[in-house]
Design a protein around this motif. Sequence first.
Motif, PDB file in Angstrom:
ATOM      1  N   LYS A 103       3.914   0.681   6.023  1.00 15.73           N
ATOM      2  CA  LYS A 103       3.455   1.472   4.885  1.00 15.73           C
ATOM      3  C   LYS A 103       4.524   2.485   4.474  1.00 15.73           C
ATOM      4  O   LYS A 103       4.828   2.651   3.288  1.00 15.73           O
ATOM      5  CB  LYS A 103       2.149   2.189   5.234  1.00 15.73           C
ATOM      6  CG  LYS A 103       1.483   2.879   4.061  1.00 15.73           C
ATOM      7  CD  LYS A 103       0.112   3.427   4.454  1.00 15.73           C
ATOM      8  CE  LYS A 103      -0.557   4.118   3.261  1.00 15.73           C
ATOM      9  NZ  LYS A 103      -1.889   4.666   3.637  1.00 15.73           N
ATOM     10  N   TYR A 147       6.723   2.660   1.032  1.00 16.39           N
ATOM     11  CA  TYR A 147       6.729   3.969   0.359  1.00 16.39           C
ATOM     12  C   TYR A 147       8.156   4.423   0.070  1.00 16.39           C
ATOM     13  O   TYR A 147       8.492   4.802  -1.058  1.00 16.39           O
ATOM     14  CB  TYR A 147       6.002   4.952   1.268  1.00 16.39           C
ATOM     15  CG  TYR A 147       5.975   6.405   0.839  1.00 16.39           C
ATOM     16  CD1 TYR A 147       4.905   6.914   0.116  1.00 16.39           C
ATOM     17  CD2 TYR A 147       6.995   7.280   1.206  1.00 16.39           C
ATOM     18  CE1 TYR A 147       4.850   8.261  -0.243  1.00 16.39           C
ATOM     19  CE2 TYR A 147       6.958   8.613   0.854  1.00 16.39           C
ATOM     20  CZ  TYR A 147       5.879   9.104   0.133  1.00 16.39           C
ATOM     21  OH  TYR A 147       5.844  10.439  -0.221  1.00 16.39           O
ATOM     22  N   ARG A 196       2.342   1.837  -3.400  1.00 19.91           N
ATOM     23  CA  ARG A 196       1.363   2.341  -4.374  1.00 19.91           C
ATOM     24  C   ARG A 196       1.068   3.829  -4.150  1.00 19.91           C
ATOM     25  O   ARG A 196       0.800   4.564  -5.101  1.00 19.91           O
ATOM     26  CB  ARG A 196       0.086   1.508  -4.325  1.00 19.91           C
ATOM     27  CG  ARG A 196       0.291   0.087  -4.839  1.00 19.91           C
ATOM     28  CD  ARG A 196      -1.014  -0.650  -5.077  1.00 19.91           C
ATOM     29  NE  ARG A 196      -0.768  -2.013  -5.519  1.00 19.91           N
ATOM     30  CZ  ARG A 196      -0.488  -2.369  -6.772  1.00 19.91           C
ATOM     31  NH1 ARG A 196      -0.438  -1.439  -7.719  1.00 19.91           N
ATOM     32  NH2 ARG A 196      -0.281  -3.624  -7.095  1.00 19.91           N
ATOM     33  N   VAL A 197       1.113   4.276  -2.893  1.00 21.92           N
ATOM     34  CA  VAL A 197       0.976   5.714  -2.622  1.00 21.92           C
ATOM     35  C   VAL A 197       2.117   6.467  -3.292  1.00 21.92           C
ATOM     36  O   VAL A 197       1.914   7.510  -3.933  1.00 21.92           O
ATOM     37  CB  VAL A 197       0.964   5.986  -1.106  1.00 21.92           C
ATOM     38  CG1 VAL A 197       1.064   7.487  -0.824  1.00 21.92           C
ATOM     39  CG2 VAL A 197      -0.301   5.424  -0.472  1.00 21.92           C
ATOM     40  N   LYS A 213       0.833  -1.207   0.000  1.00 18.74           N
ATOM     41  CA  LYS A 213       0.000   0.000   0.000  1.00 18.74           C
ATOM     42  C   LYS A 213       0.869   1.258   0.000  1.00 18.74           C
ATOM     43  O   LYS A 213       0.587   2.221  -0.719  1.00 18.74           O
ATOM     44  CB  LYS A 213      -0.931  -0.001   1.214  1.00 18.74           C
ATOM     45  CG  LYS A 213      -2.057  -1.023   1.134  1.00 18.74           C
ATOM     46  CD  LYS A 213      -2.933  -0.969   2.384  1.00 18.74           C
ATOM     47  CE  LYS A 213      -4.070  -1.980   2.304  1.00 18.74           C
ATOM     48  NZ  LYS A 213      -4.901  -1.984   3.535  1.00 18.74           N
ATOM     49  N   GLY A 214       1.914   1.245   0.810  1.00 21.29           N
ATOM     50  CA  GLY A 214       2.812   2.396   0.841  1.00 21.29           C
ATOM     51  C   GLY A 214       3.494   2.620  -0.489  1.00 21.29           C
ATOM     52  O   GLY A 214       3.626   3.765  -0.946  1.00 21.29           O
ATOM     53  N   ASN A 266       1.622   6.735  -7.065  1.00 20.69           N
ATOM     54  CA  ASN A 266       0.656   7.773  -7.447  1.00 20.69           C
ATOM     55  C   ASN A 266       1.254   9.172  -7.315  1.00 20.69           C
ATOM     56  O   ASN A 266       0.992  10.050  -8.147  1.00 20.69           O
ATOM     57  CB  ASN A 266      -0.598   7.646  -6.590  1.00 20.69           C
ATOM     58  CG  ASN A 266      -1.422   6.413  -6.933  1.00 20.69           C
ATOM     59  OD1 ASN A 266      -1.375   5.921  -8.057  1.00 20.69           O
ATOM     60  ND2 ASN A 266      -2.167   5.899  -5.974  1.00 20.69           N
ATOM     61  N   GLU A 267       2.055   9.391  -6.266  1.00 20.43           N
ATOM     62  CA  GLU A 267       2.705  10.693  -6.108  1.00 20.43           C
ATOM     63  C   GLU A 267       3.673  10.966  -7.254  1.00 20.43           C
ATOM     64  O   GLU A 267       3.703  12.084  -7.806  1.00 20.43           O
ATOM     65  CB  GLU A 267       3.452  10.750  -4.775  1.00 20.43           C
ATOM     66  CG  GLU A 267       2.554  10.836  -3.568  1.00 20.43           C
ATOM     67  CD  GLU A 267       3.325  10.911  -2.256  1.00 20.43           C
ATOM     68  OE1 GLU A 267       2.683  10.944  -1.195  1.00 20.43           O
ATOM     69  OE2 GLU A 267       4.572  10.939  -2.306  1.00 20.43           O
TER      70      GLU A 267
END
Length: 337
Positions: free
Chosen positions: A271, A275, A45-46, A42-43, A49-50
């Motif tokens: 996360k 990231y 994927r954040v 999840k991290g 997107n950024e």
Amino acid sequence: MFKRVLFLTFLFFSILALAIDPVKIFMVPKFTGAPYFVATEKGARVAVNELKSLGLVVDFFYTGPSVANTEEQIRIISSLIEQKPDALIVSPNDAEALSSILKKARQNGIKVVTYDADVADPEARDVFVNQATFMSVGETLVELVAEGVGPEARIAIISADPNARNQNAWIDAMKKYIQEKYPKMKILTIKYGYDRPAESLQAAQDIINAYYPNIDAIVAPTSVALPMAAEAVLKAGLKGKIFVTGLATPNDVRRYVKEGVIKKFALWSPKDLGYLALYVANALARNMVFEIDGERFVAGGKLGLYKIQKEVEGSKNVIVLGPPLIFDINNIDQFDF
């Protein structure tokens, strides 16, 4: 302030100067099913997107064994190498066994980032993104036991695998810290649950059967074993008699914290770890690592600027996310991972 201005300036000119072609990055956890590794995904994927919002497109894929299996992890990585990605982000199941295949990836021009756990040979990867220093984790676990039981606690440990480099390093750090600060504290045994729930539960039950009442605490530095240790203590009717702590995500052990089996435990933000690992892999793939006065830095998005440290605890080219976090009944519901 200077570092922030420097980061923003670097990011702006890098975007202008670099060809904004997509890069392909695969993330390969030890195994895909664990909530811990789902949180790292999840991290990541954040971060994807950024980066996309900045014009830096990343084709991101998350794949790995469904359960902890070194041979399967090697097979998957071998097949990914054939797809010629720009970077791999890998949490090795076995520090020794993964070195060869990751060296092959680097020889094929693929940037390799290890995260959560490292390989034995640092030449097999470009950078290790470590969640916290081994010593800080070991010290934290010992202090939790000392606080919960006392300086003469008798401890059993349930680890993941005899070849799990991060767990072995944390346990070594525990031993060193115990010797220095709590010489009357003892580690009675180390058992292995192989990051599988059934085996971890059995390891905890074996410890209880073999050592109780001559044991005060079970420490499980793995997100699979900690809830299983708590379950074994609960089933044995020993809540409050055997102190249970270790490393896990809040979601893994929330029930046991609320039932009072686990008073305190530690971790970091998985996360944030995923990231940061994605940002590092992207920077390596795009040659966006920059140097100031002989030191190399990577932009970690909202987490800020990170130095690639030349050596940390005997390993070279390491980025450290930060110190461990402590969770208990008072703050556990503030976290959802």
